[in-house]
Design a protein around this motif. Structure first.
Motif, PDB file in Angstrom:
ATOM      1  N   MET A   1       0.907  -1.257   0.037  1.00 26.49           N
ATOM      2  CA  MET A   1      -0.012  -0.107   0.010  1.00 26.49           C
ATOM      3  C   MET A   1       1.056   1.351  -0.052  1.00 26.49           C
ATOM      4  N   SER A   2       0.804   2.170  -0.685  1.00 26.79           N
ATOM      5  CA  SER A   2       1.372   3.524  -0.930  1.00 26.79           C
ATOM      6  C   SER A   2       0.707   4.371  -0.099  1.00 26.79           C
ATOM      7  N   ILE A   3       1.175   4.988   1.024  1.00 26.45           N
ATOM      8  CA  ILE A   3       0.691   5.993   1.560  1.00 26.45           C
ATOM      9  C   ILE A   3       0.550   7.310   0.576  1.00 26.45           C
ATOM     10  N   PHE A   4       1.478   7.520  -0.059  1.00 29.53           N
ATOM     11  CA  PHE A   4       1.443   8.812  -0.728  1.00 29.53           C
ATOM     12  C   PHE A   4       0.400   8.758  -2.132  1.00 29.53           C
ATOM     13  N   ASN A   5       0.192   7.602  -2.495  1.00 29.74           N
ATOM     14  CA  ASN A   5      -0.913   7.346  -3.403  1.00 29.74           C
ATOM     15  C   ASN A   5      -2.195   7.703  -2.675  1.00 29.74           C
ATOM     16  N   PHE A   6      -2.591   7.449  -1.571  1.00 31.01           N
ATOM     17  CA  PHE A   6      -3.818   7.885  -0.671  1.00 31.01           C
ATOM     18  C   PHE A   6      -3.872   9.297  -0.631  1.00 31.01           C
ATOM     19  N   PHE A   7      -2.941  10.216  -0.181  1.00 28.61           N
ATOM     20  CA  PHE A   7      -2.795  11.338   0.130  1.00 28.61           C
ATOM     21  C   PHE A   7      -3.063  12.054  -1.231  1.00 28.61           C
ATOM     22  N   SER A   8      -2.520  11.566  -2.468  1.00 30.30           N
ATOM     23  CA  SER A   8      -2.840  12.413  -3.811  1.00 30.30           C
ATOM     24  C   SER A   8      -4.390  12.149  -4.183  1.00 30.30           C
ATOM     25  N   LYS A   9      -4.925  11.220  -3.827  1.00 31.74           N
ATOM     26  CA  LYS A   9      -6.262  10.856  -4.080  1.00 31.74           C
ATOM     27  C   LYS A   9      -7.132  11.482  -3.409  1.00 31.74           C
ATOM     28  N   LYS A  10      -6.934  12.180  -2.314  1.00 30.78           N
ATOM     29  CA  LYS A  10      -7.938  12.757  -1.311  1.00 30.78           C
ATOM     30  C   LYS A  10      -7.929  13.997  -1.498  1.00 30.78           C
ATOM     31  N   LYS A  11      -8.526  14.575  -2.475  1.00 30.32           N
ATOM     32  CA  LYS A  11      -8.494  16.174  -2.707  1.00 30.32           C
ATOM     33  C   LYS A  11      -9.821  16.702  -2.346  1.00 30.32           C
ATOM     34  N   LYS A  12      -9.919  17.120  -1.167  1.00 26.41           N
ATOM     35  CA  LYS A  12     -11.350  17.268  -0.382  1.00 26.41           C
ATOM     36  C   LYS A  12     -11.377  18.754   0.350  1.00 26.41           C
ATOM     37  N   GLU A  13     -12.420  19.463   0.230  1.00 33.95           N
ATOM     38  CA  GLU A  13     -12.251  20.705   0.893  1.00 33.95           C
ATOM     39  C   GLU A  13     -11.751  20.468   2.186  1.00 33.95           C
ATOM     40  N   GLY A  14     -11.324  21.260   2.956  1.00 31.84           N
ATOM     41  CA  GLY A  14     -10.876  21.324   4.343  1.00 31.84           C
ATOM     42  C   GLY A  14      -9.517  21.242   4.325  1.00 31.84           C
ATOM     43  N   LYS A  15      -8.673  20.766   5.496  1.00 31.70           N
ATOM     44  CA  LYS A  15      -7.170  20.564   5.533  1.00 31.70           C
ATOM     45  C   LYS A  15      -6.870  19.454   6.549  1.00 31.70           C
ATOM     46  N   THR A  16      -5.778  18.838   6.047  1.00 33.81           N
ATOM     47  CA  THR A  16      -5.364  17.649   6.813  1.00 33.81           C
ATOM     48  C   THR A  16      -4.358  18.409   7.891  1.00 33.81           C
ATOM     49  N   ILE A  17      -4.541  17.718   9.005  1.00 31.94           N
ATOM     50  CA  ILE A  17      -3.671  18.242  10.214  1.00 31.94           C
ATOM     51  C   ILE A  17      -2.986  17.104  10.574  1.00 31.94           C
ATOM     52  N   LEU A  18      -1.744  17.177  10.983  1.00 37.70           N
ATOM     53  CA  LEU A  18      -0.821  16.158  11.342  1.00 37.70           C
ATOM     54  C   LEU A  18       0.156  16.502  12.442  1.00 37.70           C
ATOM     55  N   ALA A 103       6.935   8.394  13.230  1.00 38.65           N
ATOM     56  CA  ALA A 103       5.603   8.425  12.705  1.00 38.65           C
ATOM     57  C   ALA A 103       4.913   9.506  12.325  1.00 38.65           C
ATOM     58  N   ILE A 104       4.220   9.647  11.249  1.00 37.90           N
ATOM     59  CA  ILE A 104       3.380  10.905  10.867  1.00 37.90           C
ATOM     60  C   ILE A 104       2.032  10.520  10.818  1.00 37.90           C
ATOM     61  N   VAL A 105       1.232  10.918  11.847  1.00 41.87           N
ATOM     62  CA  VAL A 105      -0.158  10.773  12.126  1.00 41.87           C
ATOM     63  C   VAL A 105      -0.959  11.948  11.532  1.00 41.87           C
ATOM     64  N   SER A 106      -1.793  11.586  10.687  1.00 41.89           N
ATOM     65  CA  SER A 106      -2.809  12.523  10.199  1.00 41.89           C
ATOM     66  C   SER A 106      -4.135  12.230  10.333  1.00 41.89           C
ATOM     67  N   VAL A 107      -4.967  13.594  10.486  1.00 37.01           N
ATOM     68  CA  VAL A 107      -6.424  13.489  10.346  1.00 37.01           C
ATOM     69  C   VAL A 107      -6.873  14.026   9.151  1.00 37.01           C
ATOM     70  N   MET A 108      -7.394  13.534   8.199  1.00 38.64           N
ATOM     71  CA  MET A 108      -7.857  13.966   6.869  1.00 38.64           C
ATOM     72  C   MET A 108      -9.056  15.000   7.029  1.00 38.64           C
ATOM     73  N   PRO A 109      -9.213  15.658   6.156  1.00 38.04           N
ATOM     74  CA  PRO A 109     -10.241  16.811   5.991  1.00 38.04           C
ATOM     75  C   PRO A 109     -11.686  16.161   6.270  1.00 38.04           C
ATOM     76  N   THR A 110     -12.499  16.803   7.136  1.00 38.21           N
ATOM     77  CA  THR A 110     -13.958  16.250   7.251  1.00 38.21           C
ATOM     78  C   THR A 110     -14.798  17.620   7.205  1.00 38.21           C
ATOM     79  N   GLU A 111     -16.088  17.292   7.569  1.00 39.97           N
ATOM     80  CA  GLU A 111     -16.970  18.408   7.809  1.00 39.97           C
ATOM     81  C   GLU A 111     -16.847  18.805   9.348  1.00 39.97           C
ATOM     82  N   SER A 112     -15.975  18.233   9.933  1.00 41.61           N
ATOM     83  CA  SER A 112     -15.978  18.689  11.371  1.00 41.61           C
ATOM     84  C   SER A 112     -15.309  19.981  11.530  1.00 41.61           C
ATOM     85  N   SER A 113     -15.148  20.593  12.619  1.00 43.65           N
ATOM     86  CA  SER A 113     -14.444  21.638  12.874  1.00 43.65           C
ATOM     87  C   SER A 113     -12.854  21.396  13.179  1.00 43.65           C
ATOM     88  N   ILE A 114     -12.174  22.353  12.791  1.00 36.48           N
ATOM     89  CA  ILE A 114     -10.796  22.063  13.052  1.00 36.48           C
ATOM     90  C   ILE A 114     -10.348  21.656  14.412  1.00 36.48           C
TER      91      ILE A 114
END
Length: 260
Positions: A1-18, A103-114
């Protein structure tokens, strides 16, 4: 599994925090142990996800989380300038300097608040720290925070009492100049809020620190936007004037000054 492929596919409004968790030794975290701790300690709904101890994607209470293990230290150039002024490190600084992987820990963009994203990020990191004997600290780049393991775990417990662990999210800088004390925040912009400063105050540093920490919590918890010319106080008689002007201890832009 490529973690970088996952990030490139997830283009969603909001922002990733890590944030990054640092480890000593050959072993980082156990993906299965982290999931189990999230379920039992935090009482969260966690699916099995996809991946292993090297890279994984899973869902926590419907929010997407990504873990990626990096078998090398965080580049020295990124951390070198942080050791001297991160007073929260105390005696843990030497150990963190000697970390061998992260380790990089990321929470992907959601409709929730920052803030809700940050709460989940904190819980996932705390579960990693609690289940890994080799975990030694956390680097939160958005606010240049280096935090030792025990401090992070202690502060995260406030979430059980609906207290935001803002000291894990926002750095409070302290500047002493003779009898004068100045404080400033670094990291509020990550929540789309103005950074704050107290400049050349004669008050005790502890009182200033508590005031600024309480104000950070108030602004983030209540989603408040403080404005130029307003006053702020936590007692019936306390009315501290707010002024928005050019930053003193931060580069560029304007900050909210509390006249204390």
């Amino acid at each position: 599994m490529s973690i970088f492929n996952f990030f490139s596919k997830k283009k969603k409004e909001g922002k990733t925090i890590l944030s990054m968790v640092m480890f000593k030794g050959d072993k980082a975290y156990s993906f299965d142990s982290v999931k189990q701790d999230l379920r039992t300690y935090w009482s969260l709904d966690v699916n099995d996800g996809d991946g292993d101890d090297e890279a994984a994607v899973f869902s926590v209470n419907g929010k997407r989380v990504v873990l990626a293990s990096m078998p090398h230290p965080i580049p020295e150039g990124e951390l070198d300038s942080l050791y001297d002024y991160n007073y929260m490190l105390k005696d843990a600084g030497k150990e963190i300097k000697e970390h061998t992987q992260h380790a990089i820990v990321s929470v992907m963009p959601t409709e929730s608040s920052i803030v809700e994203q940050y709460i989940l990020l904190t819980k996932v990191i705390a579960s990693i720290l609690r289940t890994s004997q080799n975990a030694i600290g956390v680097y939160h780049g958005d606010s240049s925070l280096l935090l030792p393991k025990d401090f992070y775990l202690d502060e995260s417990k406030g979430l059980f009492e609906d207290t935001l662990p803002v000291s894990l999210w926002v750095y409070i800088g302290i500047v002493k100049d003779g009898e004068k004390t100045s404080l400033y925040t670094y990291g509020m912009s990550g929540f789309d809020k103005s950074e704050m400063e107290i400049v050349d105050s004669n008050m005790k540093m502890g009182d200033l620190y508590d005031f600024l920490l309480n104000t950070i919590h108030y602004v983030l918890d209540q989603d408040v936007t403080l404005k130029d010319g307003e006053t702020l106080g936590y007692t019936e008689n306390q009315k501290i004037k707010i002024k928005r002007s050019k930053a003193v201890y931060l580069e560029g832009g304007k900050t909210l000054k509390f006249e204390m």
